[in-house]
Design a protein around this motif. Structure first.
Motif, mmCIF file in Angstrom:
data_model
loop_
_atom_site.group_PDB
_atom_site.id
_atom_site.type_symbol
_atom_site.label_atom_id
_atom_site.label_comp_id
_atom_site.label_asym_id
_atom_site.label_seq_id
_atom_site.Cartn_x
_atom_site.Cartn_y
_atom_site.Cartn_z
ATOM 1 N N LEU A 99 0.864 -1.184 0.000
ATOM 2 C CA LEU A 99 0.000 0.000 0.000
ATOM 3 C C LEU A 99 0.895 1.227 0.000
ATOM 4 O O LEU A 99 1.828 1.314 0.796
ATOM 5 C CB LEU A 99 -0.904 0.016 1.237
ATOM 6 N N MET A 100 0.603 2.178 -0.875
ATOM 7 C CA MET A 100 1.423 3.380 -0.987
ATOM 8 C C MET A 100 0.649 4.590 -0.471
ATOM 9 O O MET A 100 -0.510 4.782 -0.829
ATOM 10 C CB MET A 100 1.827 3.593 -2.442
ATOM 11 N N GLY A 101 1.274 5.354 0.415
ATOM 12 C CA GLY A 101 0.649 6.564 0.937
ATOM 13 C C GLY A 101 -0.186 6.337 2.179
ATOM 14 O O GLY A 101 -1.099 7.105 2.462
ATOM 15 N N ILE A 102 0.136 5.288 2.942
ATOM 16 C CA ILE A 102 -0.658 4.970 4.126
ATOM 17 C C ILE A 102 -0.667 6.136 5.118
ATOM 18 O O ILE A 102 -1.631 6.320 5.865
ATOM 19 C CB ILE A 102 -0.170 3.661 4.787
ATOM 20 N N HIS A 103 0.353 6.969 5.096
ATOM 21 C CA HIS A 103 0.411 8.135 5.985
ATOM 22 C C HIS A 103 -0.675 9.163 5.669
ATOM 23 O O HIS A 103 -0.934 10.063 6.457
ATOM 24 C CB HIS A 103 1.797 8.784 5.916
ATOM 25 N N THR A 104 -1.340 9.012 4.520
ATOM 26 C CA THR A 104 -2.381 9.973 4.150
ATOM 27 C C THR A 104 -3.758 9.589 4.674
ATOM 28 O O THR A 104 -4.721 10.316 4.462
ATOM 29 C CB THR A 104 -2.461 10.129 2.616
ATOM 30 N N ALA A 105 -3.872 8.464 5.372
ATOM 31 C CA ALA A 105 -5.170 8.083 5.961
ATOM 32 C C ALA A 105 -5.591 9.162 6.955
ATOM 33 O O ALA A 105 -4.769 9.695 7.706
ATOM 34 C CB ALA A 105 -5.059 6.738 6.661
ATOM 35 N N ASN A 106 -6.867 9.512 6.943
ATOM 36 C CA ASN A 106 -7.384 10.549 7.821
ATOM 37 C C ASN A 106 -7.425 10.028 9.259
ATOM 38 O O ASN A 106 -8.155 9.073 9.546
ATOM 39 C CB ASN A 106 -8.783 10.967 7.365
ATOM 40 N N PRO A 107 -6.656 10.635 10.183
ATOM 41 C CA PRO A 107 -6.608 10.124 11.553
ATOM 42 C C PRO A 107 -7.894 10.361 12.345
ATOM 43 O O PRO A 107 -8.116 9.729 13.372
ATOM 44 C CB PRO A 107 -5.433 10.880 12.175
ATOM 45 N N SER A 113 -7.571 6.345 0.863
ATOM 46 C CA SER A 113 -7.558 5.994 -0.548
ATOM 47 C C SER A 113 -6.090 5.865 -0.919
ATOM 48 O O SER A 113 -5.348 6.842 -0.884
ATOM 49 C CB SER A 113 -8.243 7.071 -1.392
ATOM 50 N N LEU A 114 -5.675 4.649 -1.239
ATOM 51 C CA LEU A 114 -4.256 4.353 -1.381
ATOM 52 C C LEU A 114 -3.958 3.610 -2.671
ATOM 53 O O LEU A 114 -4.743 2.769 -3.109
ATOM 54 C CB LEU A 114 -3.797 3.478 -0.200
#
Length: 166
Positions: A99-107, A113-114
């Motif tokens: 999965l790319m961009g997992i740091h962009t998940a809304n906390p 959306s990855l």
């Protein structure tokens, strides 16, 4: 009801195992989620006083920073099913391996959306590579829709998880 998330500062061989945290609180195993139910948050001394809860031994600090809350060995407790059993049960689907961009998940909301890549599953067998697709959803829905956990717990640094069938 089979999802358990642990933060274990005493895990034998864990990269973040330690006898005590940055404030001198004894390390321990903390069940954050137990049988699918959120049980507690991780606390240092400051926030344990604020919430009137016992500290969990999760204080960390850098050379130039004050103590703050941090995980130790955080992991999803493994189940009993082998990876090949999970693949067989998928029937038709995809094993997501990246999965790319997992740091962009809304906390706050848990929405994500990855970009992803993985392996196609056809007839319960691995069939070939799949890449350049997106996976979208919500972390809470992901756990709600979980069907089984694999027995193949793997750690990436001090964070670990087994295979998860959704």
């Amino acid at each position: 009801d089979f999802v358990d998330v642990l933060d274990d500062g005493l895990l034998e061989g864990g990269l973040a195992s330690r006898p005590f945290d940055a404030e001198g609180t004894a390390s321990r195993t903390t069940a954050v989620v137990e049988k699918g139910i959120f049980r507690t948050i991780l606390l240092d001394r400051k926030y344990s006083r604020r919430f009137r809860l016992p500290p969990t031994g999760n204080s960390a600090r850098g050379v130039k920073s004050p103590p703050s809350i941090s995980t130790t060995n955080l992991y999803l407790k493994p189940g009993t099913r082998s990876f090949s059993e999970l693949v067989r049960d998928v029937g038709e689907g995809i094993v997501i391996t990246n999965l790319m961009g997992i740091h962009t998940a809304n906390p706050v909301t848990g929405s994500f959306s990855l970009g992803a890549s993985g392996i196609l599953v056809r007839g319960g067998k691995l069939a070939g590579p799949a890449k350049g697709f997106a996976v979208a959803g919500n972390v809470l829905h992901l756990f709600r829709d979980a069907v089984a956990l694999g027995s193949d717990l793997r750690f990436f640094g001090s964070t670990g998880a087994p295979s998860l069938l959704v």
